[in-house]
Design a protein around this motif. Structure first.
Motif, PDB file in Angstrom:
ATOM      1  N   ALA A 184       0.714  -1.239   0.001  1.00 26.41           N
ATOM      2  CA  ALA A 184       0.288  -0.085  -0.011  1.00 26.41           C
ATOM      3  C   ALA A 184       0.356   1.390  -0.434  1.00 26.41           C
ATOM      4  O   ALA A 184       0.475   2.714  -0.655  1.00 26.41           O
ATOM      5  CB  ALA A 184      -0.788   0.042   1.178  1.00 26.41           C
ATOM      6  N   ALA A 185       2.120   0.992   0.455  1.00 26.00           N
ATOM      7  CA  ALA A 185       2.962   2.313   0.662  1.00 26.00           C
ATOM      8  C   ALA A 185       3.852   2.636  -0.744  1.00 26.00           C
ATOM      9  O   ALA A 185       4.318   3.600  -0.411  1.00 26.00           O
ATOM     10  CB  ALA A 185       4.089   2.347   1.717  1.00 26.00           C
ATOM     11  N   ARG A 237      -3.272  -6.664  -4.937  1.00 24.86           N
ATOM     12  CA  ARG A 237      -3.894  -6.027  -5.940  1.00 24.86           C
ATOM     13  C   ARG A 237      -3.426  -4.877  -6.050  1.00 24.86           C
ATOM     14  O   ARG A 237      -2.280  -4.526  -5.467  1.00 24.86           O
ATOM     15  CB  ARG A 237      -5.312  -6.359  -4.996  1.00 24.86           C
ATOM     16  CG  ARG A 237      -6.496  -7.539  -4.679  1.00 24.86           C
ATOM     17  CD  ARG A 237      -7.511  -7.373  -4.044  1.00 24.86           C
ATOM     18  NE  ARG A 237      -8.116  -6.503  -4.311  1.00 24.86           N
ATOM     19  CZ  ARG A 237      -9.476  -6.573  -5.403  1.00 24.86           C
ATOM     20  NH1 ARG A 237      -9.669  -6.695  -5.875  1.00 24.86           N
ATOM     21  NH2 ARG A 237      -9.950  -4.981  -5.291  1.00 24.86           N
ATOM     22  N   SER A 238      -3.776  -3.934  -6.705  1.00 28.50           N
ATOM     23  CA  SER A 238      -3.468  -3.140  -6.858  1.00 28.50           C
ATOM     24  C   SER A 238      -3.829  -1.730  -5.443  1.00 28.50           C
ATOM     25  O   SER A 238      -2.824  -1.012  -5.145  1.00 28.50           O
ATOM     26  CB  SER A 238      -4.224  -1.642  -8.383  1.00 28.50           C
ATOM     27  OG  SER A 238      -5.683  -1.409  -7.669  1.00 28.50           O
ATOM     28  N   ASP A 239      -4.145  -2.222  -4.907  1.00 27.40           N
ATOM     29  CA  ASP A 239      -4.363  -1.343  -3.529  1.00 27.40           C
ATOM     30  C   ASP A 239      -3.537  -1.553  -2.308  1.00 27.40           C
ATOM     31  O   ASP A 239      -3.841  -1.581  -1.687  1.00 27.40           O
ATOM     32  CB  ASP A 239      -5.816  -1.858  -2.894  1.00 27.40           C
ATOM     33  CG  ASP A 239      -6.551  -3.343  -2.692  1.00 27.40           C
ATOM     34  OD1 ASP A 239      -5.390  -4.137  -2.876  1.00 27.40           O
ATOM     35  OD2 ASP A 239      -7.747  -3.129  -2.166  1.00 27.40           O
ATOM     36  N   GLY A 240      -3.322  -2.990  -2.877  1.00 24.92           N
ATOM     37  CA  GLY A 240      -1.743  -3.227  -1.885  1.00 24.92           C
ATOM     38  C   GLY A 240      -2.363  -5.037  -1.531  1.00 24.92           C
ATOM     39  O   GLY A 240      -1.253  -5.384  -0.124  1.00 24.92           O
ATOM     40  N   GLU A 241      -3.170  -5.157  -1.299  1.00 28.79           N
ATOM     41  CA  GLU A 241      -3.714  -6.237  -0.139  1.00 28.79           C
ATOM     42  C   GLU A 241      -2.521  -7.751  -1.262  1.00 28.79           C
ATOM     43  O   GLU A 241      -2.996  -7.173  -2.506  1.00 28.79           O
ATOM     44  CB  GLU A 241      -5.362  -6.502  -0.807  1.00 28.79           C
ATOM     45  CG  GLU A 241      -5.381  -7.604  -0.435  1.00 28.79           C
ATOM     46  CD  GLU A 241      -6.845  -8.614  -0.463  1.00 28.79           C
ATOM     47  OE1 GLU A 241      -7.240  -9.266   0.170  1.00 28.79           O
ATOM     48  OE2 GLU A 241      -7.599  -7.954  -1.372  1.00 28.79           O
ATOM     49  N   VAL A 242      -2.611  -7.832  -0.212  1.00 30.05           N
ATOM     50  CA  VAL A 242      -1.281  -9.995  -1.052  1.00 30.05           C
ATOM     51  C   VAL A 242      -2.717 -10.977  -0.618  1.00 30.05           C
ATOM     52  O   VAL A 242      -2.823 -11.271   0.786  1.00 30.05           O
ATOM     53  CB  VAL A 242      -0.048  -9.357  -0.505  1.00 30.05           C
ATOM     54  CG1 VAL A 242       0.091 -10.569  -1.190  1.00 30.05           C
ATOM     55  CG2 VAL A 242       1.180  -8.602  -1.101  1.00 30.05           C
ATOM     56  N   PHE A 243      -2.764 -11.655  -1.134  1.00 35.67           N
ATOM     57  CA  PHE A 243      -3.398 -12.844  -0.780  1.00 35.67           C
ATOM     58  C   PHE A 243      -2.996 -13.898  -1.309  1.00 35.67           C
ATOM     59  O   PHE A 243      -2.196 -14.146  -2.279  1.00 35.67           O
ATOM     60  CB  PHE A 243      -4.967 -12.807  -1.160  1.00 35.67           C
ATOM     61  CG  PHE A 243      -5.479 -12.848  -2.471  1.00 35.67           C
ATOM     62  CD1 PHE A 243      -5.865 -14.488  -3.028  1.00 35.67           C
ATOM     63  CD2 PHE A 243      -5.197 -11.795  -3.389  1.00 35.67           C
ATOM     64  CE1 PHE A 243      -6.104 -14.085  -4.375  1.00 35.67           C
ATOM     65  CE2 PHE A 243      -5.550 -11.749  -4.714  1.00 35.67           C
ATOM     66  CZ  PHE A 243      -6.197 -12.345  -4.812  1.00 35.67           C
ATOM     67  N   LEU A 244      -2.609 -15.252  -0.800  1.00 39.28           N
ATOM     68  CA  LEU A 244      -2.422 -16.299  -0.854  1.00 39.28           C
ATOM     69  C   LEU A 244      -4.513 -17.232  -1.186  1.00 39.28           C
ATOM     70  O   LEU A 244      -4.928 -17.243  -1.353  1.00 39.28           O
ATOM     71  CB  LEU A 244      -1.758 -17.132  -0.138  1.00 39.28           C
ATOM     72  CG  LEU A 244      -2.207 -17.410   1.863  1.00 39.28           C
ATOM     73  CD1 LEU A 244      -3.471 -18.939   1.106  1.00 39.28           C
ATOM     74  CD2 LEU A 244      -1.138 -17.416   2.710  1.00 39.28           C
ATOM     75  N   LEU A 245      -3.600 -18.646  -2.432  1.00 37.91           N
ATOM     76  CA  LEU A 245      -4.469 -19.221  -2.747  1.00 37.91           C
ATOM     77  C   LEU A 245      -3.753 -20.918  -2.183  1.00 37.91           C
ATOM     78  O   LEU A 245      -2.643 -21.067  -2.155  1.00 37.91           O
ATOM     79  CB  LEU A 245      -5.069 -19.797  -3.610  1.00 37.91           C
ATOM     80  CG  LEU A 245      -5.375 -20.665  -5.001  1.00 37.91           C
ATOM     81  CD1 LEU A 245      -6.854 -20.666  -4.507  1.00 37.91           C
ATOM     82  CD2 LEU A 245      -5.463 -20.919  -6.066  1.00 37.91           C
ATOM     83  N   ALA A 246      -4.759 -21.693  -1.818  1.00 36.81           N
ATOM     84  CA  ALA A 246      -4.167 -23.077  -0.412  1.00 36.81           C
ATOM     85  C   ALA A 246      -5.958 -24.080  -0.986  1.00 36.81           C
ATOM     86  O   ALA A 246      -6.805 -23.354  -0.520  1.00 36.81           O
ATOM     87  CB  ALA A 246      -3.712 -22.856   0.622  1.00 36.81           C
TER      88      ALA A 246
END
Length: 394
Positions: free
Chosen positions: A243-244, A297-306
């Motif tokens: 996000a930064a 995502r462009s807003d800085g969110e990082v997510f994993l798929l498991a």
């Protein structure tokens, strides 16, 4: 119960109801089967507009699909497998920003460039061998990537004669440029150029090291900028922007760990072991946890798929957001209707679509479930089992 039944029982223990109730529900938008044979989907890539995806199989064949505005799949073309036996896929990558030029890497040492408009091979890249005094390198390559401007290709190799190599090729001039051979001690398992800076490259290896290079430098010692020791064999690397606006690298290991770190100062911003990832997707059995990929995502969110690595529990597939401020994983989405162990995935933020491929040879496009009803999947392209009708053998 036998071992597999016991695995299923453990994997399906109830998760906290309040957490499951908050998960966003995802359903199949469309599916396509890549083969009637038992072929795994190992590698996938999408063009910049996410209007076309390439799917690389364990046989080294490649299927290419168009993706319409709603997420529907339409078969575009097929690139046949290598004529040599035992050759697998090590990567697929669209070149430049368009959907027409595709790089395909195979384990026999070649990365080939195809023009999909004419379905023809335009060039092939391979180490020139021992000519001009260059040392011999392994015939087998393990991974590759092209840089942000499509000019440079980097290929990683296996260990041979106590040496591993990062090979560089000029894509436009169709020529070998040079190699790095001192920065890793085991097989190269991941190479990833920065998505915007064409000179920045990260590489990962079975030796547990993640190296960052400035490939604009000629000498390897000058090019190596940072090294992070993960202390575990590396499976996958990805670039993200928080996000930064700072670059963060995610690293998945072969023992199902996730590490996130800032390459510039080599500082960890998040470390999650197998037990934490399992809990993060509301599951209970770490032994069956399968960490597929990390997206952002462009807003800085990082997510994993498991999901699960057990055939009896393949319907379990979920995402979790990575909260680096709290060093926690927050359950995000639940995918209903998965029918395979997933090996790779792609994410399109604009349409909020996730594409998965795996050991069942099925490409699935997932989208948010609307109105509590499951999306209707086009099943005509998917082989779901033996036809019950009697069919004449002629």
């Amino acid at each position: 119960p036998n071992a597999l039944e016991q695995c299923q029982i453990v994997d399906r223990r109830p998760s906290p109801a309040q957490k499951l109730a908050k998960l966003r529900q995802m359903a199949p938008v469309d599916e396509a089967s890549v083969s009637l044979q038992k072929e795994y989907i190992l590698k996938m890539d999408a063009d910049r507009a996410f209007g076309r995806i390439a799917v690389g199989l364990s046989s080294s064949a490649v299927h290419v699909y168009n993706v319409d505005a709603a997420g529907g799949l339409a078969n575009f073309c097929f690139l046949p497998p290598s004529e040599s036996r035992g050759v697998g896929i090590c990567g697929v990558k669209f070149l430049d920003e368009g959907p027409d030029n595709l790089l395909v890497g195979t384990t026999d040492g070649y990365v080939k460039l195809f023009d999909l408009r004419v379905r023809g091979e335009q060039a092939r890249f391979r180490h020139p061998g021992t000519t001009n005094g260059l040392p011999a390198v392994p015939d087998t390559v393990t991974c590759f990537d092209s840089n942000a401007n499509g000019r440079l290709l980097c290929v990683g190799t296996e260990l041979r004669n106590k040496m591993v190599h990062l090979l560089f090729f000029d894509v436009r001039e169709r020529c070998f440029m040079g190699q790095y051979e001192e920065s890793h001690a085991q097989d190269i398992s991941a190479v990833r150029f920065h998505p915007r800076n064409p000179d920045k490259l990260i590489t990962g290896s079975v030796d547990g090291l993640v190296n960052q290079f400035d490939v604009h430098q000629v000498e390897e010692d000058d090019a190596l900028e940072h090294t992070v020791n993960i202390e575990s064999s590396i499976s996958r690397l990805e670039w993200h922007r928080n996000a930064a606006g700072k670059d963060v690298v995610s690293c998945i290991t072969d023992i199902v760990e996730l590490h996130l770190f800032d390459c510039e100062d080599e500082q960890s911003v998040g470390d999650f072991d197998r037990e934490q990832i399992t809990a993060g997707i509301c599951r209970t059995d770490p032994d069956n946890c399968n960490l597929v990929a990390v997206h952002s995502r462009s807003d800085g969110e990082v997510f994993l798929l498991a999901g699960s690595n057990c055939d009896l529990c393949v319907d379990i597939l979920r995402t979790a957001s990575v909260d680096t401020s709290k060093l926690a994983l927050e359950p995000r989405s639940d995918f209903h209707g998965n029918r395979q162990i997933v090996r790779d995935s792609l994410y399109d933020e604009k349409r909020d679509l996730l594409v998965t491929g795996g050991e069942g040879g099925i490409v699935t496009v997932w989208g948010p479930q609307v109105g509590g009803a499951t999306s209707q999947v086009k099943t005509s392209k998917v082989k779901t089992g033996r036809d019950k009708r009697k069919v004449a053998p002629y």
